[in-house]
Scaffold this active site. Structure first.
Site, PDB file in Angstrom:
ATOM      1  N   GLU A 379       0.816  -1.224  -0.164  1.00  0.00           N
ATOM      2  CA  GLU A 379      -0.117   0.006  -0.075  1.00  0.00           C
ATOM      3  C   GLU A 379       0.774   1.344   0.007  1.00  0.00           C
ATOM      4  OE1 GLU A 379      -2.773  -0.236   3.235  1.00  0.00           O
ATOM      5  OE2 GLU A 379      -4.175  -1.614   2.007  1.00  0.00           O
ATOM      6  N   GLU A 440      -6.605  -8.168  -0.149  1.00  0.00           N
ATOM      7  CA  GLU A 440      -7.049  -7.881   0.919  1.00  0.00           C
ATOM      8  C   GLU A 440      -8.568  -7.486   0.791  1.00  0.00           C
ATOM      9  OE1 GLU A 440      -5.102  -5.380   3.922  1.00  0.00           O
ATOM     10  OE2 GLU A 440      -3.232  -6.055   2.942  1.00  0.00           O
TER      11      GLU A 440
HETATM   12  C1  GAL Z   1      -4.840  -2.743   5.055  1.00  0.00           C
HETATM   13  C2  GAL Z   1      -3.030  -3.081   5.477  1.00  0.00           C
HETATM   14  C3  GAL Z   1      -3.141  -4.257   6.194  1.00  0.00           C
HETATM   15  C4  GAL Z   1      -4.145  -3.794   7.512  1.00  0.00           C
HETATM   16  C5  GAL Z   1      -5.609  -3.850   6.872  1.00  0.00           C
HETATM   17  C6  GAL Z   1      -6.377  -3.726   8.005  1.00  0.00           C
HETATM   18  O1  GAL Z   1      -4.818  -1.307   4.495  1.00  0.00           O
HETATM   19  O2  GAL Z   1      -2.593  -3.643   3.995  1.00  0.00           O
HETATM   20  O3  GAL Z   1      -1.869  -4.368   6.722  1.00  0.00           O
HETATM   21  O4  GAL Z   1      -3.476  -2.881   8.145  1.00  0.00           O
HETATM   22  O5  GAL Z   1      -5.623  -2.549   6.361  1.00  0.00           O
HETATM   23  O6  GAL Z   1      -7.759  -3.723   7.477  1.00  0.00           O
END
Ligand code: GAL
Length: 723
Positions: A379, A440
């Site tokens: 990110e 994710e």
């Molecule tokens: C994302 C990140 C993860 C975690 C997640 C929580 O943006 O890549 O490491 O923080 O959010 O939802």
């Protein structure tokens, strides 16, 4: 010949920086893996692990052991900056906590006793990835992975990289072998053996250069590595100099073809495979990141067998080789990524990222489970120069695998082979380029605790169900990896106020939330028949009372529901809400108006049917009376190494074995034998469940642990150490 000795035992440890000649009495004896500090479950303060520790190891080099050989000290990983001294002389410094590193000790060693001093500084230095910005995970500290002493001839094998070719047509093997220096009068013998130890091919080649690129062809019948049959082969390489074997290295690998294609799909061995998985952090309660082999393996087993995943992302760094070995062995695909989180530092910081990427790829490029390299800091903003270089390095070091780089904005520049996107909004972001993989979703949008209100726990599970269904319906997207497998410790800027992100489909002990049953229910019933009613079955836990609608996670074809003896109906999977899932959840709705408040309350029975017969049944006791304390060990065998750990999980259950989530009573443990408990004692159950770890001592024998909770019979479990 090569000699490798484990250096995991008999370290002296002090949680401060001590001089080389500080008296031994200021240290205590420890074994690796080791955390610089033990923590409580909640409210882990990251400032408490940020200090430099001293590890000292005394070792004797027997007469003739060196005998013209070179000596190296190999660290599988240490957190975060490691400085090594031998016999009072500075050897070197390594920056970075996730990948292996080595120092040469030749020239500093003395015959007889040697004193190795290792300073491990766990300070979250802004000059060392992942730090520099805020980070949503903790790194902890210490010599948290294995250490070895390695003695080799001056000319020795440095690396063996097996590259299967033409896997689907006429399997062959290209072997890239690196030596420490150009050899003289030398040959390499390559032996390929299958999982049963049968020799498939053997070849000898004369070599004169530092790098040899050799090929094995005409291999005949090769069993492909697949998820159902993760067939592993071994490539053994012998270096002969003047006709005498002077070194040996063996690498385990598999023959498989893995490719993300422009049509948007991922193909394994030529067959499309929808990627269904979760992200994993490597940290644990109490022990930080210092988990031994067994716990590492257990995580892979949980992901594959309990959660039914076919892929895991090692967010956001290279993880233990024990974890990855297990992924190779059981057929669990891996997206492995370099260390970082949102922030890109200056030139020297970026150089450390490049070093980390190189070490990760060189360590893991033989693994059939690894299908994709994550070559961006998770990110982070686009950076054409930097990510051009990371992509180039990955492709040079490993031309056999594609690259991905995880971003959180869809317009991000596409420099990789696979567009890997953290897709948090509801719905699926339309791919702009292909191949496209969701890396994710979920996470902070719906943090959920095991002791949350039932509606929240069900909604958490359904959030995962909806996203996977949407993804599977999307022909342009190769799969979805949810955030995340297990709750994890974090910095104060994140989490629920106790510095835990409750984003897991399992809790921090790797015990299931309702969402875990959604994942599990997607397994084929031939592997396991799953039937789990997502309810505590109460009259008054939900707003408005009752249990309408009732969600059931199952891979059965139909379910029948009974309240007491009263038949409520036969239900089919809810393909309307979750059209693309292999096994949509069941939604059981009672007709409106629905007001069960104050009516007699009876047991719930759910029966699952496959092929017209009952395949599974679940009953929930309407009285919610605690029936027993359920105690389960992740293993009953430990190594007598002073560091091995078994997870001892406890839960208060009803007479049918359902966990009673609001039974949050203290459980007391008592241990006998050469070992100790790591964890809270008493342990307050959360969501009716919890765990501690049983750690072995150095003596073989038996450890017994008794667990007790008020009002229920105590339970005794036994572990065998050694033998
Ligand atoms: C994302 C990140 C993860 C975690 C997640 C929580 O943006 O890549 O490491 O923080 O959010 O939802």
């Amino acid at each position: 010949m090569r000699m490798v000795q484990s250096f995991n035992q008999d370290w002296l440890f002090a949680p401060e920086r001590l001089a080389h000649d500080a008296p031994d009495q200021r240290f205590k004896v420890v074994s690796l893996p080791h955390t610089n500090r033990l923590f409580t479950h909640h409210s882990v303060d990251n400032t408490a692990y940020q200090f430099a520790s001293t590890y000292r190891k005394l070792f004797v080099l027997g007469a003739g052991m060196l005998d013209g050989r070179r000596a190296f000290i190999d660290f599988d990983g240490a957190m975060l900056v490691t400085t090594v001294w031998l016999n009072g002389q500075y050897i070197g410094t390594h920056r970075g906590g996730f990948t292996p590193f080595s120092f040469e000790l030749t020239g500093y060693l003395t015959p007889g006793e040697n004193v190795l001093t290792v300073y491990v500084d766990a300070t979250e230095s802004p000059n060392v990835p992942p730090y520099g910005g805020l980070v949503d995970y903790l790194t902890f500290g210490g010599l948290y992975r294995d250490v070895h002493l390695r003695l080799v001839e001056p000319c020795h094998i440095v690396d063996v990289f097996p590259k299967p070719v033409d896997v689907l047509t006429a399997p062959g093997l290209d072997c890239q072998i690196k030596l420490s220096q150009p050899p003289t009068d030398a040959h390499l013998t390559l032996t390929l053996t299958d999982a049963g130890g049968v020799v498939v091919a053997r070849h000898q080649h004369a070599v004169s250069d530092e790098q040899a690129d050799l090929s094995l062809r005409g291999l005949g019948d090769i069993t492909l590595w697949s998820l159902d049959n993760p067939a592993l082969y071994r490539l053994s390489v012998e270096l002969l100099q003047g006709g005498v074997v002077s070194d040996f290295m063996e690498v385990r690998f598999g023959f498989r073809h893995a490719e993300f294609c422009p049509d948007g799909n991922f193909y394994l061995n030529g067959q499309p495979l929808n990627l269904f998985g979760l992200n994993r952090h490597q940290t644990y309660p109490f022990i930080g990141a210092a988990a031994p082999k067994h716990l590492q393996q257990l995580d892979a087993d949980i992901l594959k067998h309990e959660l039914g995943c076919n892929i895991v992302r090692t967010s956001h760094y290279a993880q233990s080789t024990y974890f990855l070995d297990r992924c190779d062995e059981i057929g669990l695909l891996v997206f492995e990524e370099l260390a970082g989180w949102q922030h890109i530092g200056d030139e020297s910081w970026q150089k450390l990222v490049m070093d980390d990427l190189r070490a990760m790829i060189e360590r893991d490029r033989h693994r059939p489970s690894v299908i994709l390299w994550g070559v961006r800091v998770n990110e982070s903003p686009d950076d054409e120069g930097f990510y051009g270089e990371t992509n180039q390095l990955a492709r040079t070091l490993d031309p056999t695998r594609q690259t991905g780089g995880v971003r959180n904005f869809i317009q991000s520049q596409f420099l990789e082979d696979v567009f890997t996107l953290n897709d948090f909004p509801e719905g699926i972001q339309q791919p702009l380029v292909r191949p496209h993989l969701i890396t994710e979703f979920g996470g902070h949008l719906f943090p959920t605790k095991t002791w949350d209100h039932e509606e929240r726990r069900v909604e958490h599970a359904l959030h995962h169900a909806r996203k996977h269904s949407l993804q599977r319906a999307h022909p342009d997207v190769a799969g979805a990896i949810g955030w995340c497998a297990f709750d994890y410790h974090t910095h104060k800027e994140f989490g629920s106020g106790d510095r835990i992100c409750y984003h897991g489909v399992m809790d921090i002990y790797r015990l299931p939330k309702m969402a875990a049953y959604f994942y599990r229910s997607q397994k084929p019933p031939t592997e396991e028949v799953v039937l789990h009613a997502a309810t505590n079955w109460t009259m008054g836990d939900r707003s408005g009372g009752g249990n309408n609608p009732l969600t059931i996670f199952s891979n059965c074809e139909a379910v029948e529901v009974f309240i007491g003896d009263e038949f409520q109906g036969r239900f089919l999977p809810d393909a309307e809400q979750y059209p693309a899932l292999a096994h949509p959840p069941f939604t059981v709705r009672w007709p409106e108006p629905y007001n069960p408040w104050g009516t007699p309350f009876r047991d719930l029975t759910v029966r699952g049917y496959i092929g017209g017969s009952v395949a599974a049944e679940q009953r929930i006791d309407a009285s919610h009376t605690p029936d027993r304390l359920r105690v389960s060990l992740s293993t009953d065998r430990l190594k007598p190494d002073g560091a091995d750990l078994a997870r001892l999980a406890v839960a208060v259950v009803d007479c049918y074995g359902n966990v009673l989530p609001y039974h949050m009573h203290p459980v007391r443990f008592s241990l006998e034998g050469d070992g100790c408990l790591v964890g809270a004692n008493p342990l307050v159950l959360l969501g009716g469940q919890g765990a501690c770890y049983v750690k072995s001592g150095r003596r073989a024998g038996v450890i017994t642990v008794r667990a007790e909770v008020d009002g229920l019979a105590s339970v005794l479990v036994r572990l065998t150490v050694g033998g």
